[in-house]
Motif scaffolding. Structure first.
Motif, PDB file in Angstrom:
ATOM      1  N   SER A   1       0.842  -1.190   0.000  1.00  0.00           N
ATOM      2  CA  SER A   1       0.000   0.000   0.000  1.00  0.00           C
ATOM      3  C   SER A   1       0.882   1.247   0.000  1.00  0.00           C
ATOM      4  CB  SER A   1      -0.904   0.017   1.229  1.00  0.00           C
ATOM      5  OG  SER A   1      -0.134   0.197   2.406  1.00  0.00           O
ATOM      6  N   LYS A   2       0.280   2.378  -0.240  1.00  0.00           N
ATOM      7  CA  LYS A   2       1.015   3.636  -0.211  1.00  0.00           C
ATOM      8  C   LYS A   2       1.615   3.873   1.170  1.00  0.00           C
ATOM      9  CE  LYS A   2      -1.453   7.308  -0.098  1.00  0.00           C
ATOM     10  NZ  LYS A   2      -2.397   8.386  -0.478  1.00  0.00           N
ATOM     11  N   GLN A   3       0.835   3.567   2.211  1.00  0.00           N
ATOM     12  CA  GLN A   3       1.322   3.771   3.580  1.00  0.00           C
ATOM     13  C   GLN A   3       2.501   2.850   3.891  1.00  0.00           C
ATOM     14  OE1 GLN A   3      -1.929   3.308   2.739  1.00  0.00           O
ATOM     15  NE2 GLN A   3      -2.530   5.472   2.939  1.00  0.00           N
ATOM     16  N   GLU A   4       2.427   1.594   3.419  1.00  0.00           N
ATOM     17  CA  GLU A   4       3.522   0.653   3.643  1.00  0.00           C
ATOM     18  C   GLU A   4       4.766   1.081   2.872  1.00  0.00           C
ATOM     19  OE1 GLU A   4       0.858  -3.415   4.362  1.00  0.00           O
ATOM     20  OE2 GLU A   4       1.332  -2.721   2.323  1.00  0.00           O
TER      21      GLU A   4
ATOM     22  N   LYS B   1       2.762   8.333  -3.508  1.00  0.00           N
ATOM     23  CA  LYS B   1       1.759   8.061  -4.538  1.00  0.00           C
ATOM     24  C   LYS B   1       2.360   8.231  -5.932  1.00  0.00           C
ATOM     25  CE  LYS B   1      -2.871   9.452  -6.051  1.00  0.00           C
ATOM     26  NZ  LYS B   1      -4.033  10.350  -5.784  1.00  0.00           N
TER      27      LYS B   1
ATOM     28  N   THR C   1      -3.991  -1.398  -2.821  1.00  0.00           N
ATOM     29  CA  THR C   1      -2.642  -1.961  -2.761  1.00  0.00           C
ATOM     30  C   THR C   1      -2.113  -2.089  -4.176  1.00  0.00           C
ATOM     31  OG1 THR C   1      -3.419  -4.265  -2.809  1.00  0.00           O
ATOM     32  CG2 THR C   1      -3.090  -3.249  -0.635  1.00  0.00           C
TER      33      THR C   1
ATOM     34  N   ASP D   1       3.109  11.879   1.570  1.00  0.00           N
ATOM     35  CA  ASP D   1       2.079  11.021   0.993  1.00  0.00           C
ATOM     36  C   ASP D   1       2.040  11.203  -0.531  1.00  0.00           C
ATOM     37  OD1 ASP D   1      -0.922  10.914  -0.005  1.00  0.00           O
ATOM     38  OD2 ASP D   1      -0.828   9.611   1.738  1.00  0.00           O
TER      39      ASP D   1
ATOM     40  N   MET E   1       5.555   4.181   2.116  1.00  0.00           N
ATOM     41  CA  MET E   1       6.106   5.316   2.849  1.00  0.00           C
ATOM     42  C   MET E   1       6.931   4.837   4.042  1.00  0.00           C
ATOM     43  SD  MET E   1       2.932   8.064   2.932  1.00  0.00           S
ATOM     44  CE  MET E   1       3.832   9.165   4.026  1.00  0.00           C
ATOM     45  N   TRP E   2       6.385   3.879   4.775  1.00  0.00           N
ATOM     46  CA  TRP E   2       7.088   3.361   5.953  1.00  0.00           C
ATOM     47  C   TRP E   2       8.399   2.683   5.559  1.00  0.00           C
ATOM     48  CZ3 TRP E   2       8.324  -1.779   7.078  1.00  0.00           C
ATOM     49  CH2 TRP E   2       8.867  -1.992   8.365  1.00  0.00           C
TER      50      TRP E   2
ATOM     51  N   ARG F   1      -8.870   4.112   0.305  1.00  0.00           N
ATOM     52  CA  ARG F   1      -7.688   3.993   1.167  1.00  0.00           C
ATOM     53  C   ARG F   1      -7.186   2.558   1.278  1.00  0.00           C
ATOM     54  NH1 ARG F   1      -6.180   8.195   4.138  1.00  0.00           N
ATOM     55  NH2 ARG F   1      -5.192   6.836   5.666  1.00  0.00           N
TER      56      ARG F   1
END
Length: 330
Positions: free
Chosen positions: A279-282, A296, A314, A292, A284-285, A311
């Motif tokens: 995912s985008k959040q993963e 993306k 994936t 953000d 980033m982490w 949201r």
């Protein structure tokens, strides 16, 4: 003709990636490095059969690192040579030192620099592969196919010490420098074809179509969590980590090298260590990104297949072990 090239073992790729993403002081770093060196030696040993196979003077088809389904499990062959007269399985070992066998214990014994190591007998291993291949062929309409097998000692520093009463091992275990001659001898012992060359190619392609690479979750096996991993993009020039995203480029804090693509090896690491959906959040982490919007942009730039919506989106990471990772191993 080679219809399937050598494929770096998934376990080797995972170990290489994990070794890079662990601090050297981590209590499992030594074990990961040991696995990496062992897997790499085995893979490099398999590559050594290419030269003697290139000297064969009869029509043949070759498939390397072929893993086929067998009832509820799988069996894997280092190299399979297909010829209208026979199929030949090669099990490759890359072990320097003095190699002997104990038929009572079904073990291969390697002694080097005063250290003795014990391995499962590869002759038993490759004989079982021949049985499984015969069964697989039967289920796909190929009966009574002549199958031969050899264990190839790929290391030039291997000294074979085989008991004179171990007739099968004397016949089936060969040093790599004698492989071409041995295969020619086996080929000459058969006088009739069981299949035409064109149909042989079709058989080989059928096997390749059923090939399923093995996958190993080394982190789970060793009890390593994702929190133990070094995050961020590694500098392509000096290997410093993490690079920082500045001015639409990755920039190294150590040597000031700038890159547009330093995150791509990170996506491969994520694929090997954490899964094929990100995912985008993963992202980033894992890449240590603060923006953000940047995350993306970088993911969308790769044109990855998207799953889910809103949201929950994936991105699907889809790599080919044979084609996409040789730059890492070599």
């Amino acid at each position: 003709m080679i219809i399937k090239n050598h494929e770096p073992p998934h376990k080797l790729l995972v170990a290489e990636s994990l070794k890079r993403r662990l601090i050297t002081q981590h209590h499992f770093y030594g074990k990961v490095n040991e696995i990496f060196l062992m897997e790499r030696a085995g893979f490099f040993g398999e590559l050594k059969v290419d030269y003697p196979l290139s000297k064969l003077n009869f029509k043949h088809v070759i498939a390397h690192d072929l893993r086929l389904p067998f009832y509820q499990n799988y069996f894997q062959m280092d190299t399979l040579l297909l010829n209208p007269r026979i199929l030949l399985i090669l099990e490759v070992k890359n072990l320097p030192g003095i190699v002997s066998f104990d038929l009572t214990a079904n073990k291969m014994i390697r002694t080097r620099d005063g250290v003795t190591d014990y391995y499962d007998d590869p002759v038993i291993q490759v004989k079982e592969q021949a049985f499984q291949l015969s069964e697989w062929l039967e289920t796909h309409g190929y009966s009574n196919v002549p199958i031969e097998y050899l264990v190839v000692m790929a290391n030039q520093e291997t000294i074979l010490d085989i008991d004179s009463s171990y007739h099968e091992h004397l016949e089936k275990v060969v040093p790599i420098y004698g492989l071409s001659q041995k295969i020619r001898s086996i080929y000459s012992s058969y006088s009739t074809d069981f299949i035409t060359y064109s149909n042989l190619f079709n058989l080989g392609q059928l096997m390749v179509d059923h090939h399923t690479p093995a996958k190993v979750d080394l982190m789970k096996k060793l009890g390593i969590t994702k929190e133990n991993l070094i995050r961020g993009a590694f500098c392509p020039k000096c290997s410093a980590v993490p690079m920082m995203w500045k001015g639409r480029r990755w920039q190294c804090w150590s040597c000031n090298h700038r890159s547009l693509t330093a995150h791509l090896p990170g996506l491969k690491d994520y694929y090997l260590l954490l899964g094929d959906q990100i995912s985008k959040q993963e992202f980033m982490w894992f890449m240590n990104l603060k923006s953000d919007r940047t995350a993306k942009h970088l993911l969308n730039k790769e044109n990855l297949i998207k799953n889910g919506s809103a949201r929950g989106i994936t991105h699907e990471l889809n790599y080919n072990l044979e084609k996409d990772f040789n730059d890492i191993i070599f």
